[in-house]
Design a protein around this motif. Structure first.
Motif, short mmCIF file in Angstrom:
data_model
loop_
_atom_site.label_atom_id
_atom_site.label_comp_id
_atom_site.label_asym_id
_atom_site.label_seq_id
_atom_site.Cartn_x
_atom_site.Cartn_y
_atom_site.Cartn_z
N PHE A 30 0.84 -1.19 0.00
CA PHE A 30 0.00 0.00 0.00
C PHE A 30 0.88 1.25 0.00
O PHE A 30 2.07 1.18 0.31
CB PHE A 30 -0.94 -0.02 1.22
N THR A 34 2.85 -0.37 3.76
CA THR A 34 2.48 -1.69 4.32
C THR A 34 2.57 -2.77 3.24
O THR A 34 1.95 -2.66 2.18
CB THR A 34 1.02 -1.67 4.86
N ALA A 36 1.17 -5.85 2.42
CA ALA A 36 0.00 -6.63 2.84
C ALA A 36 0.06 -8.07 2.34
O ALA A 36 -0.39 -9.00 3.01
CB ALA A 36 -1.28 -5.96 2.37
N PRO A 55 -5.57 -14.81 10.80
CA PRO A 55 -5.82 -13.77 11.79
C PRO A 55 -6.08 -12.43 11.13
O PRO A 55 -5.71 -12.23 9.97
CB PRO A 55 -4.50 -13.74 12.59
N SER A 56 -6.71 -11.51 11.86
CA SER A 56 -6.97 -10.18 11.33
C SER A 56 -5.67 -9.55 10.85
O SER A 56 -4.63 -9.68 11.51
CB SER A 56 -7.56 -9.28 12.42
N CYS A 58 -3.99 -10.31 8.12
CA CYS A 58 -3.05 -11.16 7.38
C CYS A 58 -3.21 -11.02 5.86
O CYS A 58 -2.50 -11.67 5.10
CB CYS A 58 -3.16 -12.62 7.80
N GLY A 59 -4.16 -10.18 5.42
CA GLY A 59 -4.24 -9.92 3.98
C GLY A 59 -5.37 -10.64 3.26
O GLY A 59 -5.43 -10.61 2.02
N SER A 61 -8.67 -9.95 3.05
CA SER A 61 -9.53 -9.04 2.27
C SER A 61 -8.76 -8.45 1.10
O SER A 61 -9.31 -8.28 0.00
CB SER A 61 -10.03 -7.90 3.14
N THR A 62 -7.51 -8.14 1.33
CA THR A 62 -6.69 -7.57 0.26
C THR A 62 -6.62 -8.57 -0.90
O THR A 62 -6.80 -8.19 -2.07
CB THR A 62 -5.27 -7.24 0.77
#
Ligand code: ADP
Length: 274
Positions: A30, A34, A36, A55-56, A58-59, A61-62
């Protein structure tokens, strides 16, 4: 650890199938620096139900957004070997996305909300009334076509969102933690609805979740991701001879599946408690 699932583990068991989507060495940085995703590869065959678990942060959604064309990869490619590609490099009309929030238009009825993707394609309302009503029936909302979102429960709003995603008859359904905000009972009901739709339509699903239980219940393949940077940690099939229903939820097989998935997730997190 990265175990590649052989194509013979797909429901159709047809090794001649080309993957529906082929994500090759995708990285995402990004603008704030970051990293991602780093060198993430993922092939998904037609008809698979793949959960992306991790885990939240960790990519997940990306990765899903890049597959959907909602974000660009910094390096790497997404190929669609079995689809016709449009000018945006995406398979024309073949992808639908369900977000965590139902994102309905409050001033439109249920019917109007489900009509939106067809309207955007220039389909006149009169020409798709039956298709919309049929799609509403598949999510149990045929009697709510004239209702407004404010009249619906959270679970019903999510059903409208799913109907809106399905009305164009996509090949690939991308779901980004769609049930995370719902209570447990509603979530289980919607899990069953999605499974039934998957079985009835033969649609391919990539489902982002951070729930071990949800991923073990729904998927026939689980991809566990590791964070900082996001990448694939493990990729394995979940095969069961049982039908996935209330009985399966209390079965020894499901308990074992949850244990395997949970241990793999813990391993991906370097032993941290989840
Ligand atoms: P997950 O879905 O697994 O929770 P995300 O894909 O949302 O993870 O995020 C992966 C990483 O990228 C996180 O560190 C997150 O803070 C970061 N990130 C996500 N979106 C952006 C953005 N638009 N700009 C900068 N960083 C982002």
């Amino acid at each position: 650890m990265q175990t590649t699932v052989s194509p013979s583990t797909t429901p159709k068991g047809d090794t001649r199938l080309r993957p529906l989507v082929d994500m090759k060495s995708v990285s995402k940085i990004f603008s704030n620096g970051t990293l991602a995703l780093a060198d993430m590869s993922l092939k998904v065959e037609s008809g698979e139900f793949v959960s992306l678990l991790g885990p939240s942060g960790c990519g997940k959604s990306t990765a899903l957004r890049i597959i959907a064309g909602l974000g660009d990869a910094s390096t790497g490619t997404i190929d669609w070997p079995s689809s016709r590609i449009n000018s945006k490099g995406l398979p024309d009309g073949d992808i639908s996305f369900v977000f965590q929030e139902p994102t309905l238009m409050p001033w439109q009825t249920v019917f109007g909300n489900v009509y939106l993707p067809l309207k955007l394609r220039g389909v006149p309302k009169s020409g798709c009334r039956d298709a919309i009503m049929e799609t509403l029936a598949t999510v149990g909302l045929e009697d709510f076509a004239d209702a407004y979102p404010r009249e619906l429960s959270g679970g019903m709003k999510m059903r409208v969102s799913i109907a809106r995603a399905l009305v164009t008859k996509p090949k690939l359904l991308l779901m980004d933690e769609p049930f995370a905000a719902l209570d447990e009972i509603t979530r289980q009901k919607l899990n069953d609805d999605v499974l039934r739709l998957w079985q009835e339509t033969g649609i391919t699903v990539i489902f982002v979740t951070h729930s071990v239980f949800e991923s073990a219940y729904l998927s026939n393949r689980i991809v566990v991701m590791k964070a900082r940077p996001g990448r694939v940690h493990a990729d394995f099939p979940l095969v069961t001879s049982l039908s996935r229903d209330a009985y399966y939820r209390t079965s020894e097989e499901y308990r074992q599946a949850c244990e395997t998935v949970s241990k793999t997730l813990l391993d991906a997190m370097g032993g941290e408690e989840h």
